[in-house]
Design an enzyme around this catalytic site. Structure first.
Site, PDB file in Angstrom:
ATOM      1  N   CYS A   2      -3.193 -61.353  66.266  1.00  0.00           N
ATOM      2  CA  CYS A   2      -1.902 -61.655  65.675  1.00  0.00           C
ATOM      3  C   CYS A   2      -1.528 -63.083  66.018  1.00  0.00           C
ATOM      4  O   CYS A   2      -2.339 -63.878  66.435  1.00  0.00           O
ATOM      5  CB  CYS A   2      -0.837 -60.692  66.196  1.00  0.00           C
ATOM      6  SG  CYS A   2      -1.271 -58.937  66.056  1.00  0.00           S
ATOM      7  N   ASP A 103      -2.654 -50.915  72.251  1.00  0.00           N
ATOM      8  CA  ASP A 103      -2.760 -51.434  73.615  1.00  0.00           C
ATOM      9  C   ASP A 103      -1.475 -52.146  74.038  1.00  0.00           C
ATOM     10  O   ASP A 103      -1.163 -52.223  75.226  1.00  0.00           O
ATOM     11  CB  ASP A 103      -3.960 -52.386  73.740  1.00  0.00           C
ATOM     12  CG  ASP A 103      -3.994 -53.469  72.666  1.00  0.00           C
ATOM     13  OD1 ASP A 103      -3.210 -53.385  71.705  1.00  0.00           O
ATOM     14  OD2 ASP A 103      -4.821 -54.395  72.785  1.00  0.00           O
ATOM     15  N   GLY A 368     -20.871 -64.649  69.155  1.00  0.00           N
ATOM     16  CA  GLY A 368     -21.790 -64.848  70.280  1.00  0.00           C
ATOM     17  C   GLY A 368     -21.370 -65.956  71.227  1.00  0.00           C
ATOM     18  O   GLY A 368     -22.139 -66.313  72.135  1.00  0.00           O
TER      19      GLY A 368
END
Length: 648
Positions: A2, A103, A368
């Site tokens: 966000c 969360d 990665g």
């Protein structure tokens, strides 16, 4: 993923300017196109833009509070161990009411239980603003690896904060004045280091830091809550390190696959992203997910064939995006409007193009980034080991002769050519360890910077740019030289360079980029692995290569690192020449009052004649000039901001 913004007014008991909050939120709509929420609580105002990833219902909207409205939070990111923390601290039985499956709500209640110490428990990527109305204090915090950004500034009547600088520029009293100190160091790094930003009165909260702002006194207190400990555990063997790091990486990937939206992978064809792709397929038990790679016509920059090998081996739905000079020219200067800073890393535009294509298929991408920092994968890490042997076995007068010979090698614009590496290594090897590490990365030397800056005396008090490396090297908790270099890369290069494009270029297309190699458990273990186990001989990423042999083709496991970059050295002389001439015109440079046009012109002529490859420096100055035009000479950056991708 966000974005948020807000302010704390010291002169008022009630924050009344909701129109300002709406503007601060609107300019970052791309970070959260699914919802905008706004809350005013006493002197604190909060606005949040939501990109729905977990619990797509309106119950997950922010700002979010505890039951009685005394604690409010806006939050950007994901905490992957939130369910573990909810259970460990027994939050349900302690009387906390949960209205969502997010969360975010766990963080609010965890703060109620343990206060600021909740930050030490988090495993994830995040920037947080939390208002404690009872204590009349604001808490800002940022994850240990700087994955999520958080900027702040002060005005005469308040304190302001935001996920992107453009939100702060909406506030009256925030002047768009360029920072001379930031420019000085930018010319060394091609990014703005430390807590500096290109604006004189705007700062960035450093990774792993928390800041308290007291409404009653206006006092700010900042400290580091994360322990970057590289103390080696001598009992760790190579076999155990390979097996255990694989277990931890697999767990890190599994945590980052939790989402109520499609997840894909940025697949470069290198070792890091290939490992993530293979592990994602193993964990899910299927491979019908999307992977995305970048390709170039110049074979020295192109890894797309390796990405195709991995995609075919695993069986993913693969997409390859070709980066051309025309596509790059079309994004100049547009992409900088989503960075808000001058940024000379040539991987930004390719990442934009990848994210733009990926946004048609997924909302989350695995990245990665940080694999080189935790597993020791950079050429500079190998150069550190060679340097020790070179200085020990080759007398100084012979090294001087070698330097003279190497300096005569003809210039090549191929990526990491022998000429480039040889010249860099031989000159850099004469410095101390952190000095060598800095020299092998530096764009313009201290002397060269003074040649391209106007009135260089104005910059004399800022200190040498290498101090950012040497300070980290001196303060890192380890006796290992290699691990000290990993600490430098983790605290400087990773957050201030790599994570900028990783966040801004994906968020420009409303995509959340997750970074498994920054998993706290994985980081802590690998930081404790002895250097000779982590990097035996000259085999970079030894542990990762060993641990992934059963899942990846041999050609990938043994592949040399290439890395994502553009061939701008060549393009500036050819396909992008008109763009370079437009922005690097001496009179235009002089008009800023910052640059010495004649000094930059000298760089250009040396580059154009193949005398010296100044591609990185010229690309960096070009990007600074585009940023200057967008943010200082005008407000044209507003014309280039993406509205965001709405998928529901």
């Amino acid at each position: 993923m966000c974005g948020f913004a807000g302010g704390l007014l010291f002169s008022q008991r009630e924050f009344q300017n909701t129109e300002l909050l709406n503007r601060m939120g609107s300019v970052i709509a791309h970070r959260g196109p699914d919802n905008q929420g706004l809350t005013v609580k006493g002197p604190c105002g909060l606005v949040h833009r939501r990109l729905s990833i977990i619990d797509l219902s309106s119950r997950g909207n922010q700002p979010m509070s505890n039951e009685d409205g005394s604690v409010w939070i806006v939050y950007n990111g994901e905490v992957y161990n939130f369910l573990e923390l909810r259970k460990r601290y027994d939050l349900d039985s302690r009387g906390h009411a949960f209205n969502s499956a997010t969360d975010t709500e766990v963080l609010v209640h965890l703060y109620e239980e343990v206060g600021e110490d909740f930050l030490k428990e988090l495993n994830g990527m995040y920037s947080i603003a939390l208002w404690d109305d009872t204590r009349k204090k604001l808490l800002l915090a940022r994850d240990p690896f700087g994955i999520k950004p958080l900027f702040y500034t002060s005005t005469n009547n308040g304190f302001w904060f935001a996920s992107e600088i453009k939100s702060l520029l909406e506030v009256e009293g925030v002047n768009r004045k360029p920072s001379l100190e930031a420019l000085y160091h930018y010319l060394s790094y091609n990014y703005v280091p430390d807590s500096l930003t290109p604006f004189d009165n705007v700062h960035e909260l450093l990774p792993g830091r928390a800041m308290w702002i007291n409404w009653e006194t206006g006092e700010k207190q900042e400290h580091c809550f994360f322990n970057y400990d590289y103390t080696e555990d001598a009992s760790v063997t190579s076999k155990y390190a390979s097996v255990h790091s694989r277990e931890l990486l697999e767990r890190a990937v599994e945590r980052r696959l939790v989402a109520d939206v499609p997840v894909g992978v940025m697949l470069s064809g290198g070792m890091d992203s290939s490992a993530l792709t293979a592990l994602m397929a193993k964990i899910r038990g299927r491979s019908n997910f999307h992977t995305f790679s970048i390709g170039f016509d110049d074979s020295s920059f192109d890894e797309s064939e390796y990405a195709r090998i991995v995609a075919e081996s695993v069986g993913t739905i693969h997409h390859s995006i070709q980066v051309t000079p025309g596509a790059v020219a079309d994004l100049l200067p547009r992409y900088l409007a989503h960075i808000d800073e001058p940024y000379g890393d040539g991987s930004a535009i390719p990442t934009w193009l990848l994210a733009e294509e990926a946004s048609k298929y997924v909302t989350v991408l695995l990245s990665g980034e940080a694999g080189d920092e935790v597993y020791s994968g950079y050429d500079t890490h190998a150069a550190y080991k060679v340097r020790k042997l070179y200085r020990r076995s080759v007398p100084a007068f012979v090294r001087h002769c070698v330097g003279s010979v190497v300096s005569r090698l003809p210039v090549s614009h191929r990526k990491l050519s022998f000429e480039f590496k040889a010249k860099r290594f031989v000159r850099g090897a004469e410095f101390d360890v952190p000095g060598s590490h800095f020299f092998w990365r530096v764009v313009l030397s201290e002397d060269a910077k003074l040649q391209v800056l106007n009135s260089p005396g104005r910059f004399s008090g800022f200190g040498e740019s290498s101090r950012y490396f040497s300070d980290i090297f001196s303060n890192c908790k380890t006796g290992s030289g290699l691990n000290k270099l990993l600490c430098i890369d983790t605290l400087c290069h990773l957050p201030h360079d790599l994570m900028i494009k990783n966040d801004r270029m994906t968020m420009a297309h409303s995509i959340e980029a997750r970074v498994p190699f920054t998993d706290v458990e994985l980081f802590r273990f690998l930081a404790s692995v002895p250097a000779e186990v982590k990097f035996p001989g000259m085999r970079k990423k030894h542990l990762l290569r060993n641990s992934m042999k059963d899942l990846l083709p041999e050609s990938i496991v043994n592949k040399k690192k290439v890395g994502l970059e553009m061939p701008y050295s060549s393009w500036l002389r050819n396909e992008l020449r008109d763009v370079a001439m437009e922005y690097l015109n001496p009179s235009r440079l002089n008009s800023t009052g910052l640059f010495n046009g004649a000094g930059v012109e000298k760089l250009w002529l040396q580059h154009d004649r193949y005398e010296v490859d100044h591609g990185r420096a010229l690309w960096g100055i070009l990007n600074y000039m585009m940023w200057y035009d967008l943010y200082i000479a005008s407000t044209d950056y507003k014309n280039y901001i993406n509205p965001g991708v709405v998928r529901r």
